[in-house]
Write a protein that holds these residues in place. Structure first.
Motif, short mmCIF file in Angstrom:
data_model
loop_
_atom_site.label_atom_id
_atom_site.label_comp_id
_atom_site.label_asym_id
_atom_site.label_seq_id
_atom_site.Cartn_x
_atom_site.Cartn_y
_atom_site.Cartn_z
N UNK A 74 0.41 -19.42 38.51
CA UNK A 74 -0.83 -19.44 39.30
C UNK A 74 -0.67 -18.57 40.55
N UNK A 75 0.50 -18.71 41.19
CA UNK A 75 0.77 -17.91 42.38
C UNK A 75 0.83 -16.42 42.01
N UNK A 76 1.53 -16.12 40.90
CA UNK A 76 1.66 -14.72 40.48
C UNK A 76 0.31 -14.12 40.09
N UNK A 77 -0.60 -14.98 39.62
CA UNK A 77 -1.94 -14.50 39.26
C UNK A 77 -2.81 -14.26 40.48
N UNK A 78 -2.26 -14.58 41.68
CA UNK A 78 -2.99 -14.25 42.91
C UNK A 78 -3.71 -15.42 43.57
N UNK A 79 -3.27 -16.65 43.24
CA UNK A 79 -3.92 -17.80 43.87
C UNK A 79 -2.96 -18.54 44.79
N UNK A 80 -3.51 -19.20 45.79
CA UNK A 80 -2.70 -20.05 46.65
C UNK A 80 -2.31 -21.31 45.90
N UNK A 81 -1.09 -21.77 46.13
CA UNK A 81 -0.66 -23.05 45.58
C UNK A 81 -0.16 -23.96 46.70
N UNK A 82 -0.48 -23.58 47.94
CA UNK A 82 -0.08 -24.40 49.09
C UNK A 82 -1.19 -25.39 49.42
#
Ligand SMILES: [Zn+2]
Length: 105
Positions: A74-82
Protein backbone atom coordinates in the motif's frame (compact mmCIF):
# COMPACT_ATOMS: atom_id res chain seq x y z
CA UNK A 1 -28.26 2.56 -65.36
CA UNK A 2 -26.66 0.88 -62.37
CA UNK A 3 -26.40 -2.88 -62.33
CA UNK A 4 -29.31 -3.96 -60.08
CA UNK A 5 -27.67 -7.29 -59.42
CA UNK A 6 -24.50 -5.72 -58.05
CA UNK A 7 -26.38 -3.20 -55.90
CA UNK A 8 -28.37 -6.08 -54.46
CA UNK A 9 -25.13 -7.95 -53.68
CA UNK A 10 -23.66 -4.89 -52.00
CA UNK A 11 -26.71 -4.52 -49.79
CA UNK A 12 -26.49 -8.20 -48.86
CA UNK A 13 -22.81 -7.82 -48.10
CA UNK A 14 -23.56 -4.82 -45.92
CA UNK A 15 -26.27 -6.80 -44.09
CA UNK A 16 -23.74 -9.56 -43.38
CA UNK A 17 -21.26 -7.07 -42.02
CA UNK A 18 -23.88 -5.41 -39.84
CA UNK A 19 -24.77 -8.87 -38.52
CA UNK A 20 -21.16 -9.60 -37.58
CA UNK A 21 -20.79 -6.13 -36.09
CA UNK A 22 -23.94 -6.69 -34.03
CA UNK A 23 -22.57 -9.99 -32.71
CA UNK A 24 -19.27 -8.36 -31.77
CA UNK A 25 -21.17 -5.62 -30.00
CA UNK A 26 -23.03 -8.27 -28.00
CA UNK A 27 -19.76 -9.92 -26.98
CA UNK A 28 -18.25 -6.60 -25.90
CA UNK A 29 -21.37 -5.86 -23.89
CA UNK A 30 -20.97 -9.18 -22.04
CA UNK A 31 -17.30 -8.51 -21.38
CA UNK A 32 -18.16 -5.05 -20.09
CA UNK A 33 -20.73 -6.58 -17.74
CA UNK A 34 -18.11 -9.03 -16.45
CA UNK A 35 -15.59 -6.23 -15.95
CA UNK A 36 -18.10 -4.15 -14.01
CA UNK A 37 -18.90 -7.11 -11.75
CA UNK A 38 -15.21 -7.89 -11.27
CA UNK A 39 -14.57 -4.25 -10.44
CA UNK A 40 -17.35 -4.21 -7.84
CA UNK A 41 -15.99 -7.40 -6.29
CA UNK A 42 -12.45 -6.00 -6.15
CA UNK A 43 -13.64 -2.69 -4.69
CA UNK A 44 -15.42 -4.54 -1.91
CA UNK A 45 -12.42 -6.76 -1.27
CA UNK A 46 -10.16 -3.73 -1.25
CA UNK A 47 -12.43 -2.00 1.24
CA UNK A 48 -12.30 -5.01 3.57
CA UNK A 49 -8.53 -5.24 3.30
CA UNK A 50 -8.20 -1.54 4.03
CA UNK A 51 -10.36 -1.92 7.11
CA UNK A 52 -8.24 -4.81 8.30
CA UNK A 53 -5.00 -2.95 7.63
CA UNK A 54 -6.33 0.14 9.39
CA UNK A 55 -7.16 -2.02 12.38
CA UNK A 56 -3.56 -3.20 12.54
CA UNK A 57 -2.23 0.33 12.11
CA UNK A 58 -4.32 1.57 15.01
CA UNK A 59 -3.51 -1.39 17.24
CA UNK A 60 0.28 -0.84 17.09
CA UNK A 61 0.61 -4.58 17.42
CA UNK A 62 3.02 -6.76 15.52
CA UNK A 63 1.11 -7.67 12.38
CA UNK A 64 1.11 -11.03 10.62
CA UNK A 65 3.30 -11.32 7.53
CA UNK A 66 0.39 -11.05 5.16
CA UNK A 67 -0.88 -7.82 6.68
CA UNK A 68 2.63 -6.38 6.79
CA UNK A 69 3.04 -7.22 3.10
CA UNK A 70 -0.22 -5.44 2.43
CA UNK A 71 0.86 -2.33 4.34
CA UNK A 72 4.18 -2.30 2.50
CA UNK A 73 2.56 -2.66 -0.90
CA UNK A 74 0.00 0.00 0.00
CA UNK A 75 2.86 2.34 0.90
CA UNK A 76 4.75 1.45 -2.29
CA UNK A 77 1.59 2.14 -4.30
CA UNK A 78 1.74 5.71 -2.99
CA UNK A 79 -0.60 5.72 -0.01
CA UNK A 80 -0.06 6.71 3.60
CA UNK A 81 -0.16 3.89 6.12
CA UNK A 82 0.49 6.06 9.17
CA UNK A 83 -2.13 7.06 11.72
CA UNK A 84 -2.05 10.68 10.59
CA UNK A 85 -2.97 10.21 6.97
CA UNK A 86 -3.92 6.59 6.57
CA UNK A 87 -5.21 5.80 3.07
CA UNK A 88 -4.47 9.25 1.63
CA UNK A 89 -2.22 9.64 -1.41
CA UNK A 90 1.29 10.63 -0.39
CA UNK A 91 3.86 12.80 -2.12
CA UNK A 92 7.38 11.59 -1.46
CA UNK A 93 8.36 9.57 1.59
CA UNK A 94 6.55 9.97 4.89
CA UNK A 95 8.60 9.52 8.06
CA UNK A 96 5.57 8.43 10.05
CA UNK A 97 4.76 5.72 7.53
CA UNK A 98 8.35 4.50 7.48
CA UNK A 99 8.46 4.50 11.26
CA UNK A 100 5.26 2.52 11.32
CA UNK A 101 6.74 -0.10 9.00
CA UNK A 102 10.05 -0.24 10.87
CA UNK A 103 8.40 -0.76 14.22
CA UNK A 104 6.73 -3.91 12.91
CA UNK A 105 9.58 -5.69 11.19
ZN1 LIG B 1 2.30 8.79 6.30
Amino acid sequence: MADKQSIFREVEDLQDRIGIFYQELGKIKLQLQELIEENQRLSLENEHLRDRAKFYVEEHAPVPGEALQYLMSLYEDGFHICNLNYGAMREGDCLFCLQNLQSRT
